[in-house]
Design a protein around this motif. Structure first.
Motif, PDB file in Angstrom:
ATOM      1  N   TYR A 209      39.739 -30.625 -16.301  1.00  0.00           N
ATOM      2  CA  TYR A 209      39.065 -31.924 -16.226  1.00  0.00           C
ATOM      3  C   TYR A 209      39.583 -32.858 -17.320  1.00  0.00           C
ATOM      4  N   LEU A 210      39.695 -32.340 -18.541  1.00  0.00           N
ATOM      5  CA  LEU A 210      40.173 -33.169 -19.646  1.00  0.00           C
ATOM      6  C   LEU A 210      41.610 -33.622 -19.428  1.00  0.00           C
ATOM      7  N   ILE A 211      42.433 -32.739 -18.882  1.00  0.00           N
ATOM      8  CA  ILE A 211      43.826 -33.104 -18.590  1.00  0.00           C
ATOM      9  C   ILE A 211      43.851 -34.236 -17.556  1.00  0.00           C
ATOM     10  N   ALA A 212      43.010 -34.103 -16.537  1.00  0.00           N
ATOM     11  CA  ALA A 212      42.941 -35.155 -15.507  1.00  0.00           C
ATOM     12  C   ALA A 212      42.451 -36.464 -16.111  1.00  0.00           C
ATOM     13  N   GLN A 213      41.507 -36.380 -17.043  1.00  0.00           N
ATOM     14  CA  GLN A 213      40.987 -37.586 -17.681  1.00  0.00           C
ATOM     15  C   GLN A 213      42.056 -38.291 -18.503  1.00  0.00           C
TER      16      GLN A 213
ATOM     17  N   SER B 149      37.363 -35.693 -10.189  1.00  0.00           N
ATOM     18  CA  SER B 149      36.108 -35.349  -9.520  1.00  0.00           C
ATOM     19  C   SER B 149      36.049 -33.874  -9.148  1.00  0.00           C
ATOM     20  N   TYR B 150      37.163 -33.321  -8.718  1.00  0.00           N
ATOM     21  CA  TYR B 150      37.210 -31.908  -8.309  1.00  0.00           C
ATOM     22  C   TYR B 150      36.765 -30.996  -9.444  1.00  0.00           C
ATOM     23  N   PHE B 151      37.258 -31.236 -10.636  1.00  0.00           N
ATOM     24  CA  PHE B 151      36.935 -30.354 -11.756  1.00  0.00           C
ATOM     25  C   PHE B 151      35.599 -30.718 -12.414  1.00  0.00           C
ATOM     26  N   ALA B 152      35.020 -31.841 -12.035  1.00  0.00           N
ATOM     27  CA  ALA B 152      33.764 -32.267 -12.667  1.00  0.00           C
ATOM     28  C   ALA B 152      32.531 -31.672 -12.002  1.00  0.00           C
ATOM     29  N   VAL B 153      32.625 -31.319 -10.727  1.00  0.00           N
ATOM     30  CA  VAL B 153      31.440 -30.831 -10.028  1.00  0.00           C
ATOM     31  C   VAL B 153      31.368 -29.314 -10.122  1.00  0.00           C
ATOM     32  N   GLN B 154      30.161 -28.813 -10.288  1.00  0.00           N
ATOM     33  CA  GLN B 154      29.969 -27.377 -10.520  1.00  0.00           C
ATOM     34  C   GLN B 154      30.363 -26.559  -9.305  1.00  0.00           C
TER      35      GLN B 154
ATOM     36  N   LYS C 123      27.815 -39.121 -16.600  1.00  0.00           N
ATOM     37  CA  LYS C 123      27.975 -38.604 -17.965  1.00  0.00           C
ATOM     38  C   LYS C 123      27.232 -37.280 -18.136  1.00  0.00           C
ATOM     39  N   LYS C 124      26.064 -37.165 -17.536  1.00  0.00           N
ATOM     40  CA  LYS C 124      25.305 -35.914 -17.608  1.00  0.00           C
ATOM     41  C   LYS C 124      26.077 -34.803 -16.915  1.00  0.00           C
ATOM     42  N   GLN C 125      26.688 -35.133 -15.794  1.00  0.00           N
ATOM     43  CA  GLN C 125      27.499 -34.181 -15.036  1.00  0.00           C
ATOM     44  C   GLN C 125      28.678 -33.712 -15.880  1.00  0.00           C
ATOM     45  N   GLU C 126      29.315 -34.651 -16.553  1.00  0.00           N
ATOM     46  CA  GLU C 126      30.486 -34.328 -17.361  1.00  0.00           C
ATOM     47  C   GLU C 126      30.110 -33.480 -18.573  1.00  0.00           C
ATOM     48  N   LYS C 127      28.953 -33.744 -19.150  1.00  0.00           N
ATOM     49  CA  LYS C 127      28.508 -33.009 -20.333  1.00  0.00           C
ATOM     50  C   LYS C 127      28.313 -31.527 -20.020  1.00  0.00           C
ATOM     51  N   ALA C 128      27.949 -31.242 -18.783  1.00  0.00           N
ATOM     52  CA  ALA C 128      27.669 -29.858 -18.398  1.00  0.00           C
ATOM     53  C   ALA C 128      28.923 -29.057 -18.055  1.00  0.00           C
ATOM     54  N   ILE C 129      30.069 -29.736 -17.907  1.00  0.00           N
ATOM     55  CA  ILE C 129      31.287 -29.042 -17.452  1.00  0.00           C
ATOM     56  C   ILE C 129      31.682 -27.928 -18.403  1.00  0.00           C
TER      57      ILE C 129
END
Length: 284
Positions: free
Chosen positions: A93-97, A111-116, A264-270
């Motif tokens: 996810y960080l690499i994609a960001q 988005s792919y790496f952000a969702v559980q 942001k809440k979604q990202e924090k949980a990754i």
């Protein structure tokens, strides 16, 4: 991005995932072409940028990025070791960001790496969120540029408000900004925070056209700039009308501030959901 493309990319990213001791990971050499990087050197630079972004937090980089070596066969039949990385979902996810969101593969990966649970409908939903948030940021930027442009040409902040309002009235078929707020039930905040992506993009196009002509024609004063902005919004409305679209009839969208908080809440949980590579045995 259409659904068939999302399905194809989902299948591709799924096919290169690995799992060991309940820790899911991807190998950088396999991920590189999926993210549209042609050379390993450029991709490794992106990985190192992502690692640097973790170092500035209280998260342990080794939990998400592990350098490994793998044996590859050369064309001559000889073999040699090359560097690779095991990457958790958070690392990916960080690499994609850190990549270029204009590239379709990068936008999808964010988005792919952000969702559980990487169900296609959840990925589609998040891509839609990001597209809307991106469109809103683009509109903010173009309106900021317009504000600066007209200030240099003798128009103050109140004048900018009047110009923008008259542009809205032209875009929404005679309905003022306040009319649209009342129609959508907006109690506070900018109208644009509640508009669907298409309408935000339409407003941005009209504003960019105004910016271009204000600069190109060196328009001066509120009357001439107002007329320019009205004409551009009317032109955009006409274009939409040719496709049977009336901006004032489109339904409102969720308040973008709420949307940003959810993302942001979604990202924090990754990071927490990704597990840790330190749980796995070393390849040494």
């Amino acid at each position: 991005m259409d659904k068939s493309r999302i399905a194809s990319l989902t299948q591709g990213f799924d096919s290169i995932s690995h799992q060991e001791q309940q820790v899911e990971y991807w190998l950088a050499r396999e991920l590189q072409p999926m993210l549209g990087y042609k050379t390993w050197e450029n991709f490794e630079t992106a990985i190192k940028r992502a690692i640097d972004s973790v170092v500035s937090t209280d998260i342990e980089p080794l939990d998400h990025f592990r350098e490994v070596t793998k044996m590859v066969q050369l064309g001559s039949g000889a073999t040699r070791n090359i560097r690779d990385y095991m990457l958790t979902r958070y690392a990916c996810y960080l690499i994609a960001q850190n990549g270029d969101p204009k590239k379709e593969e990068i936008a999808f990966a964010q988005s792919y790496f952000a969702v559980q649970t990487r169900k296609q409908e959840l990925i589609e939903e998040r891509i839609s969120y990001i597209e809307r948030m991106t469109a809103r940021e683009q509109l903010k930027d173009s309106e900021k540029r317009l504000s600066q442009n007209i200030y240099e040409r003798g128009v103050d902040e109140k004048g900018f408000g009047r110009i923008r309002s008259k542009g809205d009235k032209a875009l929404f078929g005679g309905h003022t900004t306040q009319d649209m707020k009342d129609h959508y039930g907006i109690k506070s905040g900018p109208l644009a925070d509640h508009l669907p992506t298409l309408t935000i993009a339409a407003k941005n196009l009209a504003t960019e056209m105004t910016n271009y002509n204000v600069e190109d024609k060196n328009l001066q004063g509120e009357p001439s700039i107002t007329e320019e902005h009205i004409q551009n919004n009317q032109s955009v409305r006409s274009m939409l009308g040719q496709r049977g679209i009336r901006p004032e009839e489109l339904p409102p969208a969720e308040d973008i501030k709420k949307l940003e908080r959810r993302v942001k809440k979604q990202e924090k949980a990754i990071s927490e959901q990704s597990g840790g590579l330190t749980k796995l045995p070393s390849d040494e």
